[in-house]
Motif scaffolding. Structure first.
Motif, PDB file in Angstrom:
ATOM      1  N   ALA A  97      10.096  35.644  20.547  1.00 60.25           N
ATOM      2  CA  ALA A  97       9.588  34.507  19.767  1.00 60.25           C
ATOM      3  C   ALA A  97      10.047  34.603  18.318  1.00 60.25           C
ATOM      4  O   ALA A  97      10.027  35.683  17.710  1.00 60.25           O
ATOM      5  CB  ALA A  97       8.069  34.464  19.829  1.00 60.25           C
ATOM      6  N   ASP A  98      10.471  33.485  17.786  1.00 57.41           N
ATOM      7  CA  ASP A  98      10.936  33.400  16.397  1.00 57.41           C
ATOM      8  C   ASP A  98       9.750  33.024  15.510  1.00 57.41           C
ATOM      9  O   ASP A  98       9.265  31.888  15.546  1.00 57.41           O
ATOM     10  CB  ASP A  98      12.042  32.338  16.291  1.00 57.41           C
ATOM     11  CG  ASP A  98      12.689  32.297  14.910  1.00 57.41           C
ATOM     12  OD1 ASP A  98      12.146  32.925  13.978  1.00 57.41           O
ATOM     13  OD2 ASP A  98      13.732  31.618  14.774  1.00 57.41           O
ATOM     14  N   VAL A  99       9.281  33.964  14.704  1.00 58.51           N
ATOM     15  CA  VAL A  99       8.095  33.718  13.865  1.00 58.51           C
ATOM     16  C   VAL A  99       8.432  32.865  12.654  1.00 58.51           C
ATOM     17  O   VAL A  99       7.532  32.448  11.915  1.00 58.51           O
ATOM     18  CB  VAL A  99       7.455  35.047  13.416  1.00 58.51           C
ATOM     19  CG1 VAL A  99       6.949  35.825  14.620  1.00 58.51           C
ATOM     20  CG2 VAL A  99       8.429  35.890  12.596  1.00 58.51           C
ATOM     21  N   GLU A 100       9.700  32.600  12.436  1.00 57.12           N
ATOM     22  CA  GLU A 100      10.101  31.732  11.334  1.00 57.12           C
ATOM     23  C   GLU A 100      10.345  30.301  11.801  1.00 57.12           C
ATOM     24  O   GLU A 100      10.511  29.396  10.991  1.00 57.12           O
ATOM     25  CB  GLU A 100      11.381  32.290  10.678  1.00 57.12           C
ATOM     26  CG  GLU A 100      11.178  33.655  10.053  1.00 57.12           C
ATOM     27  CD  GLU A 100      12.490  34.262   9.568  1.00 57.12           C
ATOM     28  OE1 GLU A 100      13.560  33.698   9.908  1.00 57.12           O
ATOM     29  OE2 GLU A 100      12.438  35.277   8.863  1.00 57.12           O
ATOM     30  N   ASN A 101      10.371  30.116  13.092  1.00 53.75           N
ATOM     31  CA  ASN A 101      10.596  28.786  13.674  1.00 53.75           C
ATOM     32  C   ASN A 101       9.769  28.703  14.947  1.00 53.75           C
ATOM     33  O   ASN A 101      10.287  28.834  16.054  1.00 53.75           O
ATOM     34  CB  ASN A 101      12.082  28.575  13.962  1.00 53.75           C
ATOM     35  CG  ASN A 101      12.398  27.137  14.356  1.00 53.75           C
ATOM     36  OD1 ASN A 101      11.574  26.241  14.195  1.00 53.75           O
ATOM     37  ND2 ASN A 101      13.586  26.919  14.890  1.00 53.75           N
ATOM     38  N   PHE A 102       8.464  28.518  14.754  1.00 53.06           N
ATOM     39  CA  PHE A 102       7.516  28.606  15.866  1.00 53.06           C
ATOM     40  C   PHE A 102       7.870  27.648  17.003  1.00 53.06           C
ATOM     41  O   PHE A 102       8.220  26.489  16.784  1.00 53.06           O
ATOM     42  CB  PHE A 102       6.097  28.334  15.377  1.00 53.06           C
ATOM     43  CG  PHE A 102       5.539  29.467  14.552  1.00 53.06           C
ATOM     44  CD1 PHE A 102       5.158  30.649  15.158  1.00 53.06           C
ATOM     45  CD2 PHE A 102       5.425  29.357  13.178  1.00 53.06           C
ATOM     46  CE1 PHE A 102       4.656  31.714  14.412  1.00 53.06           C
ATOM     47  CE2 PHE A 102       4.925  30.403  12.414  1.00 53.06           C
ATOM     48  CZ  PHE A 102       4.542  31.588  13.033  1.00 53.06           C
ATOM     49  N   GLY A 103       7.752  28.177  18.218  1.00 49.12           N
ATOM     50  CA  GLY A 103       8.078  27.414  19.421  1.00 49.12           C
ATOM     51  C   GLY A 103       9.448  27.766  19.956  1.00 49.12           C
ATOM     52  O   GLY A 103       9.730  27.574  21.135  1.00 49.12           O
ATOM     53  N   TYR A 104      10.292  28.277  19.070  1.00 42.49           N
ATOM     54  CA  TYR A 104      11.646  28.666  19.463  1.00 42.49           C
ATOM     55  C   TYR A 104      11.760  30.190  19.509  1.00 42.49           C
ATOM     56  O   TYR A 104      10.814  30.916  19.191  1.00 42.49           O
ATOM     57  CB  TYR A 104      12.675  28.069  18.501  1.00 42.49           C
ATOM     58  CG  TYR A 104      12.853  26.581  18.688  1.00 42.49           C
ATOM     59  CD1 TYR A 104      13.747  26.081  19.636  1.00 42.49           C
ATOM     60  CD2 TYR A 104      12.122  25.672  17.928  1.00 42.49           C
ATOM     61  CE1 TYR A 104      13.918  24.719  19.818  1.00 42.49           C
ATOM     62  CE2 TYR A 104      12.280  24.307  18.100  1.00 42.49           C
ATOM     63  CZ  TYR A 104      13.173  23.831  19.050  1.00 42.49           C
ATOM     64  OH  TYR A 104      13.331  22.479  19.231  1.00 42.49           O
ATOM     65  N   HIS A 105      12.936  30.678  19.910  1.00 43.92           N
ATOM     66  CA  HIS A 105      13.151  32.108  20.089  1.00 43.92           C
ATOM     67  C   HIS A 105      14.426  32.577  19.397  1.00 43.92           C
ATOM     68  O   HIS A 105      15.338  31.780  19.147  1.00 43.92           O
ATOM     69  CB  HIS A 105      13.229  32.448  21.584  1.00 43.92           C
ATOM     70  CG  HIS A 105      11.961  32.184  22.323  1.00 43.92           C
ATOM     71  ND1 HIS A 105      11.587  30.923  22.734  1.00 43.92           N
ATOM     72  CD2 HIS A 105      10.956  33.026  22.693  1.00 43.92           C
ATOM     73  CE1 HIS A 105      10.405  30.996  23.347  1.00 43.92           C
ATOM     74  NE2 HIS A 105      10.009  32.248  23.339  1.00 43.92           N
ATOM     75  N   LYS A 106      14.460  33.893  19.113  1.00 45.66           N
ATOM     76  CA  LYS A 106      15.679  34.532  18.622  1.00 45.66           C
ATOM     77  C   LYS A 106      16.349  35.241  19.801  1.00 45.66           C
ATOM     78  O   LYS A 106      15.689  35.987  20.540  1.00 45.66           O
ATOM     79  CB  LYS A 106      15.343  35.548  17.524  1.00 45.66           C
ATOM     80  CG  LYS A 106      14.999  34.906  16.185  1.00 45.66           C
ATOM     81  CD  LYS A 106      14.832  35.960  15.094  1.00 45.66           C
ATOM     82  CE  LYS A 106      14.599  35.313  13.727  1.00 45.66           C
ATOM     83  NZ  LYS A 106      14.470  36.322  12.659  1.00 45.66           N
ATOM     84  N   PHE A 107      17.636  35.030  19.941  1.00 43.50           N
ATOM     85  CA  PHE A 107      18.379  35.565  21.079  1.00 43.50           C
ATOM     86  C   PHE A 107      19.295  36.698  20.631  1.00 43.50           C
ATOM     87  O   PHE A 107      19.780  36.713  19.489  1.00 43.50           O
ATOM     88  CB  PHE A 107      19.188  34.456  21.741  1.00 43.50           C
ATOM     89  CG  PHE A 107      18.330  33.384  22.366  1.00 43.50           C
ATOM     90  CD1 PHE A 107      18.060  33.397  23.725  1.00 43.50           C
ATOM     91  CD2 PHE A 107      17.766  32.373  21.586  1.00 43.50           C
ATOM     92  CE1 PHE A 107      17.247  32.430  24.297  1.00 43.50           C
ATOM     93  CE2 PHE A 107      16.959  31.397  22.151  1.00 43.50           C
ATOM     94  CZ  PHE A 107      16.700  31.424  23.508  1.00 43.50           C
ATOM     95  N   ALA A 108      19.521  37.635  21.563  1.00 47.53           N
ATOM     96  CA  ALA A 108      20.350  38.793  21.231  1.00 47.53           C
ATOM     97  C   ALA A 108      21.213  39.190  22.425  1.00 47.53           C
ATOM     98  O   ALA A 108      20.793  39.049  23.579  1.00 47.53           O
ATOM     99  CB  ALA A 108      19.473  39.964  20.805  1.00 47.53           C
ATOM    100  N   GLU A 109      22.388  39.717  22.108  1.00 42.39           N
ATOM    101  CA  GLU A 109      23.292  40.193  23.156  1.00 42.39           C
ATOM    102  C   GLU A 109      23.031  41.660  23.491  1.00 42.39           C
ATOM    103  O   GLU A 109      23.232  42.090  24.628  1.00 42.39           O
ATOM    104  CB  GLU A 109      24.751  40.033  22.707  1.00 42.39           C
ATOM    105  CG  GLU A 109      25.174  38.578  22.527  1.00 42.39           C
ATOM    106  CD  GLU A 109      26.633  38.445  22.128  1.00 42.39           C
ATOM    107  OE1 GLU A 109      27.407  39.416  22.350  1.00 42.39           O
ATOM    108  OE2 GLU A 109      27.009  37.387  21.587  1.00 42.39           O
ATOM    109  N   THR A 110      22.581  42.433  22.495  1.00 40.99           N
ATOM    110  CA  THR A 110      22.360  43.869  22.707  1.00 40.99           C
ATOM    111  C   THR A 110      20.892  44.228  22.514  1.00 40.99           C
ATOM    112  O   THR A 110      20.144  43.523  21.835  1.00 40.99           O
ATOM    113  CB  THR A 110      23.198  44.695  21.718  1.00 40.99           C
ATOM    114  OG1 THR A 110      22.696  44.477  20.380  1.00 40.99           O
ATOM    115  CG2 THR A 110      24.667  44.293  21.786  1.00 40.99           C
TER     116      THR A 110
END
Length: 345
Positions: free
Chosen positions: A310-323
């Motif tokens: 969960a992206d706490v800077e853009n609520f409702g959206y997520h932060k994605f990662a490859e590693t």
């Protein structure tokens, strides 16, 4: 001459009597006979209702119950189950004609139900069939076997949308109609897409239900679906928190509980729905996915992400990662935020 006068008087009296009789008959049949101020009222006639039951339902809405009864008897009115709309100013003839052939369809709406039990309860508030009848029809083993469903994945047969039914639809007829809608939904194009990504419609629905629970943002669903498809295609466990939450609710037999945080101890729970423990997909959907979630899986975003939080800077959206290293950095911000909120469960 005297006799002629008598005959004339008798004839005049007859005409007057006939006129009065005809006037009364006309009034009985064609004069307005509604007693409500609203523009419309709705009458529900249950399956198997007798004329007396219908009359009792109508009494509060009629000015003259006796005249309605007489006209109904003369016209041979026989009750038919359904939902009927009466309009202010209708006469007895109008009312009877409406009750004979004016069965109104009702709009049945459902979405995001977690179990067949929830779906049956939701539908029972919109049609005549009660929740017990609906649930029995939904779980009937012969029907499920014939249509290649199980009790675990049967929820996937009910595509959330808005449908028109007659109020007096039986549980079996509701189920039959929804099977047709399921077949209509799974078009040749959708079936082809499912085959191309190596999934059956049942499997698509399971993954879609996880995507549904992970994000409420329709525009983000193809991206989230891409993460789960990357894990699935690479032989990873899905490691999906919503499946663990479902497993906890099932274990406790309490689907009303609210769980905002999955703990490490929860990840060891013995359940086929625990995707932190088993690579296999859960045996059925963990909720009823929207059409947008199903299509998000069929048209998942092709990327290299394997993690998200969960992206706490853009609520409702997520932060994605490859590693995993990048994911852990993203996760630290979320853990700090959730701790600040005091969320322990």
């Amino acid at each position: 001459m005297y006799i002629k006068r008598i005959l004339l008087v008798v004839a005049l009296i007859g005409l007057v009597v006939l006129g009065i009789f005809s006037y009364n008959i006309y009034n009985y049949i064609f004069s307005p006979n509604t007693a409500f101020e609203e523009q419309k009222v709705t009458i529900y006639i249950p399956t198997g209702a007798t004329y007396e039951v219908v009359l009792d339902s109508l009494k509060p809405h009629l000015k003259d119950v006796s005249s309605f009864h007489q006209v109904a008897q003369k016209k041979g009115y026989d009750p038919k189950a359904g939902k009927y709309t009466l309009e202010r100013g209708m006469n007895n003839n109008d009312i009877i004609n409406r009750l004979r052939s004016g069965n109104d369809p009702v709009r049945v709406i459902f979405n995001n139900q977690e179990r067949l039990e929830n779906l049956a309860g939701r539908i029972s508030t919109q049609i005549e069939a009660d929740s017990t009848e609906l649930l029995e029809a939904m779980k009937e083993s012969e029907f499920l076997q014939q249509n290649e469903f199980t009790t675990a994945n049967a929820l996937g047969m009910y595509i959330p949308n808005q449908y028109e039914f007659f109020w007096n639809t039986s549980a079996e007829d509701f189920r039959k109609r929804m099977k047709r809608e399921y077949e209509r939904f799974w078009t040749e194009e959708r079936l082809k897409k499912a085959d191309q990504i190596g999934l059956t419609p049942h499997q698509v629905t399971v993954i879609a239900s996880i995507v549904q629970k992970e994000t409420a943002k329709v525009d983000e669903r193809p991206k989230v679906a891409g993460v789960y498809m990357n894990r699935y295609k690479n032989g990873w466990k899905l490691d999906a928190d919503p499946t663990v939450i479902y497993a906890i609710k099932q274990e406790n037999n309490n689907f009303d509980t609210i769980i905002k945080r999955v703990l490490y101890k929860d990840l060891t729970l013995e359940s086929p729905y625990n995707t932190y423990k088993y690579k296999e997909l859960p045996p059925g959907p963990i909720a009823m996915p929207d059409i947008s979630s199903i299509d998000a899986v069929l048209n998942y975003e092709d990327h290299k992400y394997f993690y998200f939080v969960a992206d706490v800077e853009n609520f409702g959206y997520h932060k994605f990662a490859e590693t995993l290293a990048q994911h852990n950095r993203n996760k630290q911000a979320y853990v700090r935020w959730i701790n600040q909120q005091g969320v322990k469960r």
